[in-house]
Scaffold this motif. Structure first.
Motif, PDB file in Angstrom:
ATOM      1  N   PRO A  82       0.789  -1.239   0.000  1.00  0.00           N
ATOM      2  CA  PRO A  82       0.000   0.000   0.000  1.00  0.00           C
ATOM      3  C   PRO A  82       0.817   1.282   0.000  1.00  0.00           C
ATOM      4  O   PRO A  82       0.262   2.366   0.041  1.00  0.00           O
ATOM      5  CB  PRO A  82      -0.789  -0.106   1.316  1.00  0.00           C
ATOM      6  N   PHE A  83       2.109   1.178   0.002  1.00  0.00           N
ATOM      7  CA  PHE A  83       2.896   2.383   0.033  1.00  0.00           C
ATOM      8  C   PHE A  83       4.072   2.249  -0.925  1.00  0.00           C
ATOM      9  O   PHE A  83       4.491   1.160  -1.289  1.00  0.00           O
ATOM     10  CB  PHE A  83       3.403   2.681   1.458  1.00  0.00           C
TER      11      PHE A  83
ATOM     12  N   PRO B 114       4.296 -12.075   3.884  1.00  0.00           N
ATOM     13  CA  PRO B 114       3.700 -10.777   3.582  1.00  0.00           C
ATOM     14  C   PRO B 114       4.536 -10.032   2.551  1.00  0.00           C
ATOM     15  O   PRO B 114       5.750 -10.153   2.526  1.00  0.00           O
ATOM     16  CB  PRO B 114       3.734 -10.056   4.931  1.00  0.00           C
TER      17      PRO B 114
ATOM     18  N   HIS C  98       7.354   0.512  15.242  1.00  0.00           N
ATOM     19  CA  HIS C  98       8.342   0.747  14.190  1.00  0.00           C
ATOM     20  C   HIS C  98       8.365  -0.421  13.215  1.00  0.00           C
ATOM     21  O   HIS C  98       8.465  -0.236  11.997  1.00  0.00           O
ATOM     22  CB  HIS C  98       9.723   0.960  14.808  1.00  0.00           C
TER      23      HIS C  98
ATOM     24  N   ARG D  10       5.370  -0.158  10.960  1.00  0.00           N
ATOM     25  CA  ARG D  10       5.514   0.924   9.999  1.00  0.00           C
ATOM     26  C   ARG D  10       6.440   0.500   8.862  1.00  0.00           C
ATOM     27  O   ARG D  10       6.205   0.799   7.694  1.00  0.00           O
ATOM     28  CB  ARG D  10       6.049   2.158  10.714  1.00  0.00           C
ATOM     29  N   ARG D  11       7.484  -0.224   9.234  1.00  0.00           N
ATOM     30  CA  ARG D  11       8.454  -0.642   8.223  1.00  0.00           C
ATOM     31  C   ARG D  11       7.847  -1.649   7.252  1.00  0.00           C
ATOM     32  O   ARG D  11       8.084  -1.606   6.067  1.00  0.00           O
ATOM     33  CB  ARG D  11       9.677  -1.238   8.912  1.00  0.00           C
ATOM     34  N   VAL D  12       7.049  -2.586   7.760  1.00  0.00           N
ATOM     35  CA  VAL D  12       6.557  -3.642   6.872  1.00  0.00           C
ATOM     36  C   VAL D  12       5.288  -3.239   6.148  1.00  0.00           C
ATOM     37  O   VAL D  12       5.013  -3.736   5.057  1.00  0.00           O
ATOM     38  CB  VAL D  12       6.325  -4.956   7.640  1.00  0.00           C
ATOM     39  N   ALA D  13       4.507  -2.358   6.758  1.00  0.00           N
ATOM     40  CA  ALA D  13       3.212  -2.055   6.158  1.00  0.00           C
ATOM     41  C   ALA D  13       3.066  -0.594   5.770  1.00  0.00           C
ATOM     42  O   ALA D  13       2.018  -0.197   5.287  1.00  0.00           O
ATOM     43  CB  ALA D  13       2.089  -2.440   7.116  1.00  0.00           C
ATOM     44  N   GLY D  14       4.093   0.176   6.042  1.00  0.00           N
ATOM     45  CA  GLY D  14       4.026   1.574   5.681  1.00  0.00           C
ATOM     46  C   GLY D  14       3.377   2.458   6.722  1.00  0.00           C
ATOM     47  O   GLY D  14       3.475   3.688   6.659  1.00  0.00           O
TER      48      GLY D  14
ATOM     49  N   LEU E 111       5.054   5.696   6.301  1.00  0.00           N
ATOM     50  CA  LEU E 111       6.351   5.542   5.668  1.00  0.00           C
ATOM     51  C   LEU E 111       6.129   5.748   4.172  1.00  0.00           C
ATOM     52  O   LEU E 111       5.180   5.211   3.585  1.00  0.00           O
ATOM     53  CB  LEU E 111       6.897   4.141   5.944  1.00  0.00           C
TER      54      LEU E 111
ATOM     55  N   ASN F 288      -2.675  -1.385   4.535  1.00  0.00           N
ATOM     56  CA  ASN F 288      -1.616  -1.603   5.531  1.00  0.00           C
ATOM     57  C   ASN F 288      -2.073  -2.594   6.588  1.00  0.00           C
ATOM     58  O   ASN F 288      -1.288  -3.437   7.055  1.00  0.00           O
ATOM     59  CB  ASN F 288      -1.206  -0.282   6.180  1.00  0.00           C
TER      60      ASN F 288
ATOM     61  N   ILE G 138      -1.746  -6.194   5.358  1.00  0.00           N
ATOM     62  CA  ILE G 138      -0.376  -6.718   5.487  1.00  0.00           C
ATOM     63  C   ILE G 138      -0.083  -7.043   6.941  1.00  0.00           C
ATOM     64  O   ILE G 138       0.523  -8.076   7.269  1.00  0.00           O
ATOM     65  CB  ILE G 138       0.646  -5.687   4.948  1.00  0.00           C
TER      66      ILE G 138
ATOM     67  N   GLN H  17      -1.615 -10.187   8.017  1.00  0.00           N
ATOM     68  CA  GLN H  17      -0.850 -11.320   7.474  1.00  0.00           C
ATOM     69  C   GLN H  17       0.355 -11.634   8.368  1.00  0.00           C
ATOM     70  O   GLN H  17       0.664 -12.785   8.653  1.00  0.00           O
ATOM     71  CB  GLN H  17      -0.329 -10.950   6.078  1.00  0.00           C
ATOM     72  N   TYR H  18       1.062 -10.578   8.796  1.00  0.00           N
ATOM     73  CA  TYR H  18       2.198 -10.780   9.689  1.00  0.00           C
ATOM     74  C   TYR H  18       1.759 -11.425  10.993  1.00  0.00           C
ATOM     75  O   TYR H  18       2.390 -12.346  11.500  1.00  0.00           O
ATOM     76  CB  TYR H  18       2.868  -9.433  10.006  1.00  0.00           C
TER      77      TYR H  18
END
Lengths: 382, 829
Positions: free
Chosen positions: A105-106, A162, B677, B680-684, B710, B815, B818, B821-822
């Motif tokens: 998404p980003f 993922p 953090h 944010r890193r994995v999903a923005g 991100l 986001n 994702i 999923q994690y």
């Protein structure tokens, strides 16, 4: 009272001395982080103009690029590729380059491009961790010399788990990545600061002490005298960035580990040629054999196979007396460096002497589609 | 009473008029310092000599005049109570010397017949050592009586020091001695550090006696000749002291330095008698201090230990016990040093309220003491490890001065109620501020518990060598391993103290820096030395790393390497290389433990007090064996190992036990920050839960914001290359309500943990019997995601999977999709 006053004064001096001394020095850090080691290339050009001019064209001099305003933007902008069912794309906005994937998404901004383009260009993105230190994300897609874009080496199993845009590296790994592609990485308070980094390799990166050498008008010697290094020490110096054989476990040093072809010093160190030529007993009479035997790091990479084949024939050449005499007569300087007894390495039993040695013994090996490296593990292959 | 003994003798001496009797009298006064009660006014020798008739006239009259008043008796009692309290608090501290196990290992090795225990135990050590017997007393005590033996020795040491310092008869001495005892309490063990302190105090007592002897002989050469046997005997005692000191401790250089100062100042002041005696003393000390396996090298070793600045740069000493005081961690001992220094300076100035007197009958005495003062101050300021020795010297010197003041002043001492109360207040504050009241206990400090290390290595077949980051880790390993013999086995490489003496400390520190900063592969440093820990460890044939669990950065830096922990909760964590057959079983076991503590249904239980020698509570009276600091340390270790859920489990249990703990709250927030953090890193963009939980534990101050992103959303990125479109509408009524709901549930989460938060969510979502998963169909995705996280944190994986499946079955922001999923991956492990 006098004693008391003097005592008080002396105590003050002791405390002041301890405070001063405790801040007097820091542990020596990596050469690449030391501003004192940095030398301006133009300073070297005053005495070594030829080498400096040549080096400007060498791959080492253009191994890292800031994206903003980079000539490499057009290699990526507007391009997309599908890997394992996932579609990745680059988009440019002004002088910025962004990387995205359909299932993420980003998009993240591409901040740096690693590589000289000799083999590949790999884009990376930087974002700070919780301590403010730069962390690098090596994107899944790279550009290759044949003009294609494809999977970056190391980005395996892109579709597993993922979806991500790249491989994340922590601060230590990020420092290591940049450390091999820069001449100076300022690290105020132990935190790498990329804004003022001196990117690409200059003289000081491989010739530590160049700054003092230049400042002393050449009176002070360089920190490392490459001529005095043993062949193994020499290739291990290159191995600081191109990897060293002693940093792998024995299990990893097998032909099955095809990724070893990326690491030329590793392959060379495993080669029988190297081992024999540089052995104190067996190697007597053989010429010195290391990276510099075939490569001049100050020049662009040679590509003509015959040049490299000629290096092979220095040891694996014609051993007939006539051939030896001809060689001595035509190249007397080389003969001094190459006693007649050196002509005892076995010639090729499968192909004639004038065939291409490297085609069989140092073939190019594909790591990922579009990216091949010459396998420096010189050996007889099954 | 001892004081009255001296008074009874004095009149006889005066009547006799002979100097011998006077000498005997003074000896009694010196040898038997006045103890409490002591508030009776003491007349000066001059006053006593001038009024002999009065003293002998009427004993009854004299007795009546010396009866203490009621106030004085109360002051005496206060002094006694304070003295006993301070001594008890200082003594009843668990053994916490970092080098405990190292010294005991050396002692064990000596009793097996070794004369070079360090060289036997360490692969990098080849030299003999002077203080080779330093670990023997401790080992014998521990072997015979366990931790109780060590504590009894500790009590004896504190009692001795209390007798020397506190029982001098003045509140000033009580303050000085009390502060000193509290400050150096950790060092007062039957180990080389404790022996150094004892030796300093004995040396000061010897010096004081020597000064008296010399003062008495100065004026009469005939008497000097007559006193030779006494002086020789006195020198013999000095020799014995330095002989014992040299074989038990490493501080003989300090003792020799003090003697050298005395001899030197005597030379400069042309005091021939003092110079001769001082030189002889120096010679005797030099010879006696060399009578050990190290010989004359004992002196250079001692100088290296006491004054590392002479051979090592301050950058190398940083974060070691020998760091210069300005850059070392400051605590109560450093503060006590400053206070005692100021007291000493004030004494030197000779304020009338402190009863300054000319120091002794020897001229230049003040200068000698001043130079000695500067000498010990220099040692302390240039190496924090010398602070206990400097405090011992300061306390001994100050008390000596108070004692002399007591002998000479005639009712002018400031022993009134004001001084007494001020002293009491200061000592009570010191006891609280020093933390000694919190750490009261018996046995061995929990940070030195080797049992978990023993368990970790029990099923392994160690060989090769082991790197230890500090003396605690190395000592614990050395103690855990079988005694070194001819059988090959795992051996320790080095410990910092031996590395300092052997000139290897820089190499040790460089390797630590490389480990901490993750510099694995070979690189070149500015000083042309090679860096990179891979090859450095390989060249040493390293198969094990022993890292203190306090070294958070180092534990974290090792996480992505091939070095894997063999324990998750030992105070010293052993690491082995993944794939090393000698440690394979334990490595696999720890992998399972990681799964257990982080993801499986596991609840941390604060260990109850059991009266073992490592939980401070001899009688099992305390509720728990583990204090707040140890709990936070365990959580930090888990966090360093990227086991955030495990860390939170520990912390929430701790929060129940210590709800007001700021350290626990801060550590919970650190976990939330790192989880946010990661998201944010994995999903923005992080989830509401993690972003808000990372902000603050105070819900009122929390900003229920949209977490920062991100990069750029892909949709907006695509939009940037197209003509501008109307902005999306976000944040509607449902979102506002969802934020409010999550805030209320977050309050429960902070207070009681994830299970309680989930319970509250279930109760909030429907006040009916409908199970929570059904409610997950309708709530806001951020809310449902929070429930998934809480389910995983509390080990309810099936529930988490159920929630996750229902979440992914509905439209979700990209986001969150994702992130779910994690989390599903976590739940499925």
């Amino acid at each position: 009272m006098k004693t008391a006053a003097l005592t008080f004064l002396a105590l003050g001096l002791i405390i002041a001395g301890a405070i001063w001394w405790s801040h007097a020095a820091t542990l020596p850090g990596p050469v690449v982080a030391a501003e004192t080691e940095l030398v301006k290339t133009q300073t070297c050009a005053e005495c070594h103009p030829g080498v400096v001019e040549d080096f400007a064209t060498a791959p080492h001099a253009r191994t890292l690029h800031r994206v903003a305003g980079s000539e490499w933007l057009d290699r990526f902008a507007g391009r997309s590729v599908e890997l394992e069912g996932r579609r990745f794309r680059f988009e440019s906005i002004g002088d910025e380059l962004w990387f995205a994937a359909d299932d993420v998404p980003f998009a993240i901004e591409v901040d740096w491009i690693f590589g000289s383009g000799q083999h590949a260009l790999t884009p990376v993105s930087i974002d700070p961790d919780l301590d403010g230190r730069p962390n690098l994300t090596q994107l899944h897609v790279s550009w290759f010399r044949d003009g294609s874009i494809g999977r970056t080496p190391g980005s395996d199993r892109i579709a597993d788990g993922p979806p991500t845009l790249g491989l994340h590296h922590d601060a230590a790994e990020t420092e290591r990545c940049f450390g091999c592609h820069a001449s100076w990485l300022p690290q105020p308070e132990g935190r790498m600061e990329l804004e003022h980094a001196v990117i690409n390799l200059d003289c000081s990166r491989c010739h530590p002490g160049a700054a003092r050498h230049a400042a002393s008008d050449g009176e002070l010697a360089l920190g490392v005298d490459w001529d005095q290094l043993s062949p193994l020490e020499s290739i291990n110096r290159c191995g600081e960035c191109h990897r060293r054989v002693d940093e792998f476990t024995p299990d990893e040093l097998t032909p099955a580990h095809t990724h070893l072809v990326r690491f030329a010093p590793v392959g060379l160190a495993l080669s029988p040629c190297f081992k024999v030529a540089n052995d104190p007993e067996q190697g007597e009479g053989f010429p010195r054999f290391d990276c510099l035997s075939c490569h001049d790091p100050h020049l662009p990479t040679r590509t003509a196979p015959e040049y490299f084949n000629a290096q092979c024939r220095q040891c694996h050449g014609d051993v007939s007396p006539a051939a030896i005499l001809d060689r001595v007569a035509s190249d007397s300087a080389a003969a001094h460096a190459r006693p007649l007894a050196s002509q005892r390495a076995a010639p090729c039993s499968a192909e004639p002497l004038d065939s291409s040695c490297i085609e069989c013994h140092m073939p190019k090996s594909q790591i990922v589609p579009g990216l091949s490296f010459t396998d420096h593990w010189i050996r007889v292959r099954e | 009473m001892l004081f009255q003994d001296a008074n009874r003798i004095e009149p006889e001496a005066r009547a006799d008029g002979s100097k011998d009797a006077k000498i005997q009298a003074r000896r009694l006064v010196v040898r038997h310092p006045v103890s409490y009660p002591m508030a009776q006014p003491q007349r000066s020798a001059k006053a006593r000599r001038s009024a002999p008739a009065r003293a002998s006239a009427s004993d009854l009259g004299s007795a009546a005049n010396t009866t203490p008043s009621k106030t004085q008796r109360r002051l005496d009692l206060l002094g006694l109570v304070l003295a006993l309290s301070v001594a008890a608090v200082a003594a009843l501290q668990p053994i916490c010397s970092e080098d405990l196990w190292w010294q005991l290992s050396r002692g064990r090795q000596v009793l097996l017949g070794s004369v070079q225990p360090s060289a036997d135990l360490l692969t990098l050590e080849t030299a003999r050592e002077a203080d080779w017997l330093g670990g023997v007393p401790g080992y014998l005590l521990y072997a015979a009586l366990g931790a109780g033996g060590l504590m009894v020795a500790r009590l004896a040491i504190v009692t001795f020091l209390a007798w020397r310092w506190i029982a001098a008869g003045r509140f000033e001495a009580l303050l000085t001695g009390g502060l000193a005892l509290l400050a150096i309490s950790p060092a007062l063990s039957p180990l080389p550090g404790g022996f150094d302190v004892i030796a300093i105090v004995l040396l000061m007592a010897w010096s004081s006696r020597a000064r008296s002897l010399i003062a008495e002989q100065r004026s009469d050469r005939q008497e000097l000749a007559a006193a030779q046997p006494l002086l020789r005997r006195h020198l013999a005692w000095l020799g014995l002291l330095f002989f014992a000191w040299g074989n038990l401790g490493g501080g003989i250089g300090l003792g020799a330095g003090l003697l050298l100062v005395t001899a030197t100042t005597a030379t400069l002041l042309r005091q021939s008698l003092t110079f001769r005696f001082g030189s002889l003393a120096l010679l005797v000390a030099g010879v006696a201090g060399s009578l050990n396996p190290r010989g004359l090298g004992a002196w250079s070793d001692s100088v290296r230990l006491l004054f590392p600045a002479a051979t090592v740069s301050p950058a190398v000493l940083e974060q070691t016990p020998w760091a210069p005081l300005p850059s070392a961690a400051w605590g109560f001992p450093s503060l006590a040093l400053l206070i005692l220094t100021l007291l000493w300076l004030a004494r030197c100035v000779g304020a009338a309220r402190l009863g300054s007197i000319p120091l002794g009958a020897v001229s230049g005495e003040r200068r000698t003491r001043a130079v000695q003062f500067l000498f010990v101050q220099g040692l302390a300021w240039f190496s924090a490890a010398n602070v206990p020795l400097a405090i011992a010297w300061l306390a001994s010197d100050l008390v000596d001065r108070w004692r002399i003041a007591s002998e000479h002043h005639d009712g002018k001492s400031s022993q009134g109620a004001g001084v007494a109360l001020a002293t009491a207040a200061a000592l009570i504050l010191a006891m609280f501020f020093s933390g000694r009241l919190d750490s009261l206990g018996w046995g061995i400090d929990a940070r030195l518990d080797p049992r978990l290390l023993e368990i970790a290595l029990a099923e392994t077949r160690p060989a090769g060598t082991a790197f230890a980051d500090d003396v605690r880790s190395g000592g614990m390993l050395a103690w855990t391993l079988p005694p070194v013999s001819d059988r090959p086995g795992l051996r320790l490489q080095d410990v910092p103290s031996r590395a300092l003496i052997g000139g290897r400390l820089a190499e040790h520190q460089h390797l630590l820096v490389d480990l901490r900063t993750g510099r694995q592969t070979r690189y070149w440093r500015q000083d042309r030395s090679p860096g990179g820990f891979w090859l450095a460890l390989q060249l040493r044939n390293t198969s094990l790393l022993c890292i203190s669990s306090d070294r958070f950065e180092l534990v974290r830096a090792l996480e992505p390497t091939i070095w894997k922990p063999l324990s998750l909760d030992s105070p010293v964590i052993p690491y082995a290389r993944a794939g090393d057959a000698a440690y394979a079983d334990q490595l696999l076991a720890v992998l399972r433990y990681r799964q257990l503590v982080n993801l499986d249904p596991w609840t941390y239980v604060v260990p109850p007090s059991s009266g073992s020698e490592f939980d401070r509570d001899l009688f099992g009276l305390r509720e728990t064996a583990v204090g707040e600091s140890l709990l936070v340390r365990q959580a930090r270790t888990f966090r360093a190992m990227e086991l955030h859920y495990a860390a939170l489990r520990v912390l929430f249990v701790g929060r129940q036990r210590w709800p007001q703990s700021g350290a626990i709250e801060a550590e919970i927030r650190h976990c939330q920050e790192e989880l946010a953090h990661q998201e944010r890193r994995v999903a923005g963009q992080a989830s509401w839960l993690r972003d808000w939980a990372a902000q603050s534990s105070d819900i009122e101050q929390l900003e229920p914001r949209d977490p920062p992103r991100l990069g750029r959303p892909s949709a907006l990125l695509a939009a940037a290359t197209k003509p501008a479109e109307p902005p999306e509408v976000d944040a509607d009524e449902q979102e506002t309500e969802a934020k409010r709901t999550l805030l209320s549930q977050l309050r429960v989460y902070w207070a009681d943990g994830p299970a309680a938060a989930l319970q509250a969510a279930g109760e909030q979502a429907h006040r009916s019997a409908a199970p929570p998963p059904a409610a997950a169909v309708s709530p806001h995705p951020q809310l449902a995601y929070a429930w998934v996280c809480w389910a995983i944190e509390s080990g309810q994986h099936e529930f988490a999977q159920e929630l996750g499946r229902s979440l992914t079955a509905r439209p979700l922001p990209p986001n969150l999709r994702i992130l779910v999923q994690y989390r599903m991956e976590d739940a499925e492990q």
